[in-house]
Design a protein around this motif. Structure first.
Motif, short mmCIF file in Angstrom:
data_model
loop_
_atom_site.label_atom_id
_atom_site.label_comp_id
_atom_site.label_asym_id
_atom_site.label_seq_id
_atom_site.Cartn_x
_atom_site.Cartn_y
_atom_site.Cartn_z
N CYS A 238 30.53 37.98 32.91
CA CYS A 238 31.70 37.57 33.70
C CYS A 238 32.79 38.64 33.66
O CYS A 238 33.42 38.93 34.68
N TYR A 239 33.00 39.23 32.49
CA TYR A 239 34.05 40.24 32.37
C TYR A 239 33.67 41.52 33.09
O TYR A 239 34.52 42.17 33.71
N SER B 134 34.42 40.79 36.69
CA SER B 134 35.86 40.69 36.97
C SER B 134 36.52 42.06 36.94
O SER B 134 37.33 42.40 37.80
N TYR B 135 36.17 42.85 35.94
CA TYR B 135 36.82 44.16 35.82
C TYR B 135 36.38 45.09 36.94
O TYR B 135 37.18 45.87 37.45
N ASP C 72 35.65 44.18 39.99
CA ASP C 72 36.39 43.78 41.19
C ASP C 72 37.87 44.15 41.09
O ASP C 72 38.54 44.29 42.12
N ARG C 73 38.37 44.31 39.88
CA ARG C 73 39.78 44.66 39.70
C ARG C 73 40.02 46.14 39.96
O ARG C 73 41.02 46.52 40.55
N MET D 156 36.57 32.67 38.80
CA MET D 156 35.59 33.66 39.25
C MET D 156 35.24 33.49 40.73
O MET D 156 35.12 34.48 41.47
N TRP E 104 38.28 34.69 42.87
CA TRP E 104 38.51 36.13 42.91
C TRP E 104 37.35 36.84 43.63
O TRP E 104 37.56 37.87 44.27
N SER F 171 38.17 39.33 46.60
CA SER F 171 37.72 40.71 46.48
C SER F 171 36.87 41.12 47.68
O SER F 171 37.03 42.22 48.23
N GLU G 21 42.69 35.95 39.76
CA GLU G 21 42.11 36.30 38.46
C GLU G 21 42.98 35.88 37.28
O GLU G 21 42.53 35.86 36.13
N PHE H 113 41.91 34.54 33.43
CA PHE H 113 40.54 34.73 32.98
C PHE H 113 40.49 35.40 31.60
O PHE H 113 39.91 34.84 30.66
N SER I 127 30.41 38.09 41.11
CA SER I 127 31.45 37.16 40.66
C SER I 127 31.21 35.76 41.21
O SER I 127 31.36 34.76 40.50
#
Length: 432
Positions: A32-33, A36-37, A39-40, A96, A99, A103, A126, A129, A195
């Motif tokens: 998951c991280y 997320s990262y 997409d960030r 998730m 975002w 994204s 996000e 999270f 995600s």
């Protein structure tokens, strides 16, 4: 468990129980991280094509990259408080999925205004999270085990770079013009899919608390709960008002701000810095970005293990921060030599990324209950305002000086300040 060597009180049983928990929870949280990262920060790769396609300046890019953290800041504490009440399973899944949608919708950016709006909405989606997962780990692991667990979880940051760099570079090189979309638009679409899928899986996979884990035996649940309860009895169970008035919480937020300045200086500008050394092919840039991140992933785990084994936190945070600062400075000295610049950037990335999981062993050592939910979120949201300041400042300085060097000096100074502030924290408070 019939034999005495395998009683719940035995160290072998305890080790086996925590290994079982780790293999159940950490792989999913890690994936998951990573998603997320990615997409960030994939906007750092989109920049290589997007700025030319949309005629954005470096300042516009820096502001758009950073404005993510304004939305993140506003909604961080409410999001973590909701997670504490409704449970991690549903709330992490909600985060998730939303975002992932936002994204993917980055493909509709066509002006500075839409760029700012979409990045702000991604921050809103996000929010909660990361501090939610940090809080979630406190439900399962006592302090002396969390350093390593947080480091394992946060290897998602460098691994997203190892995977995302080459992947983003390949998509942007191979996909331009397919169905009339630019390479950077395809990158946003394809990298949003994990995600969305993981968000759906989380609903069925995670359990909110130890008691609800059907995959644990009653003896295992009792062991885990007894350790968490013993630790909780020693923590400050403060009201929200007391938490906001706690100077230690604000000191932690300032320390984290200093470290996040360095993190997003690297995350949002690493592809640009590598390109400035003379590498022009986007796929090759992506491959090169994987080197610092892969090195950082190994260093995170080793140093996290060392901190837990020695039960020492402050120097394990301060020394990597100082190494990160040295790496940033050296990257400006060798900015026209790809080999030497990559060596310096690898040192910088190892230091900056290693410091982050070890930092979180500091506030979670003295915050408990609702104070932990709000305190972790406050520290994370205030610290992540550096994610707004850092890329905007580096972008503005690059427009003014035509170089990222001055920005790297500012980020290096911030890391040194964070290290000094860390060493000012009383040893007895955090070495547990």
């Amino acid at each position: 468990m019939s034999d005495n060597s395998n009683t719940p009180a035995s160290s072998a049983f305890e080790a086996a129980t925590y290994a079982k928990v780790t293999w159940r929870l950490l792989p999913m949280l890690f994936l998951c991280y990573v998603a997320s990262y990615l997409d960030r920060v994939n906007v750092g790769f989109a920049k290589l094509q997007m700025l030319n396609d949309l005629k954005f300046s470096e300042t516009v890019y820096g502001l758009g990259a950073g404005i993510f953290f304004i939305g993140y800041f506003i909604f961080e504490i409410p999001s973590n408080m909701i997670l504490h009440r409704v449970g991690a399973r549903l709330w992490i899944a909600r985060i998730m999925i939303t975002w992932g949608i936002v994204s993917g919708a980055m493909i509709f950016v066509d002006s500075p205004a839409t760029f700012y709006v979409m990045r702000f909405l991604l921050g809103v989606a996000e929010a909660g999270f990361f501090p939610g997962v940090i809080l979630y780990l406190t439900y399962w692991y006592p302090a002396h085990r969390r350093g390593k667990m947080t480091a394992l979880f946060m290897t998602g940051v460098p691994i997203s770079g190892v995977i995302g760099g080459p992947l983003s570079g390949w998509i942007m090189k191979a996909m331009p013009g397919v169905h009339g979309l630019a390479g950077w638009q395809w990158m946003f679409i394809l990298e949003a899919i994990p995600s969305l899928l993981l968000g759906m899986v989380v609903i069925f996979y995670l359990q909110d608390r130890i008691r609800g884990a059907a995959w644990l035996s009653e003896a295992e649940k009792q062991l885990l709960e007894s350790q968490i309860q013993a630790e909780s009895s020693q923590k400050a169970e403060a009201s929200l008002g007391q938490m906001f008035a706690n100077p230690r919480v604000w000191l932690m937020a300032l320390i984290y701000f200093c470290f996040v300045m360095g993190l997003y200086g690297v995350s949002f500008w690493l592809p640009t810095i590598i390109k400035a050394t003379g590498v022009t092919d986007t796929f090759n840039i992506g491959l090169l970005t994987a080197i610092p991140y892969a090195s950082a992933a190994v260093a995170m785990i080793l140093i996290g293990h060392s901190a837990d084994r020695r039960r020492e936190r402050r120097w394990h945070v301060a020394i990597p921060a100082l190494l990160g600062s040295i790496g940033l400075i050296l990257s400006t000295v060798y900015d026209h030599n790809t080999l030497l610049a990559m060596s310096a950037l690898t040192l910088a990335t190892i230091g900056i990324i290693t410091v982050l999981p070890l930092f979180w062993s500091l506030p979670t050592a003295f915050l408990g209950g609702a104070a932990a939910a709000a305190g972790i979120a406050l520290i994370n949201s205030l610290g992540n305002l550096a994610g707004f300041v850092s890329p905007y400042l580096v972008g503005w300085l690059k427009d003014q000086t035509q170089s990222t060097n001055s920005g790297m000096f500012v980020l290096a100074a911030s890391l040194v300040l964070g290290a000094l502030l860390t060493l000012s924290v009383p040893k007895h408070l955090v070495n547990k």
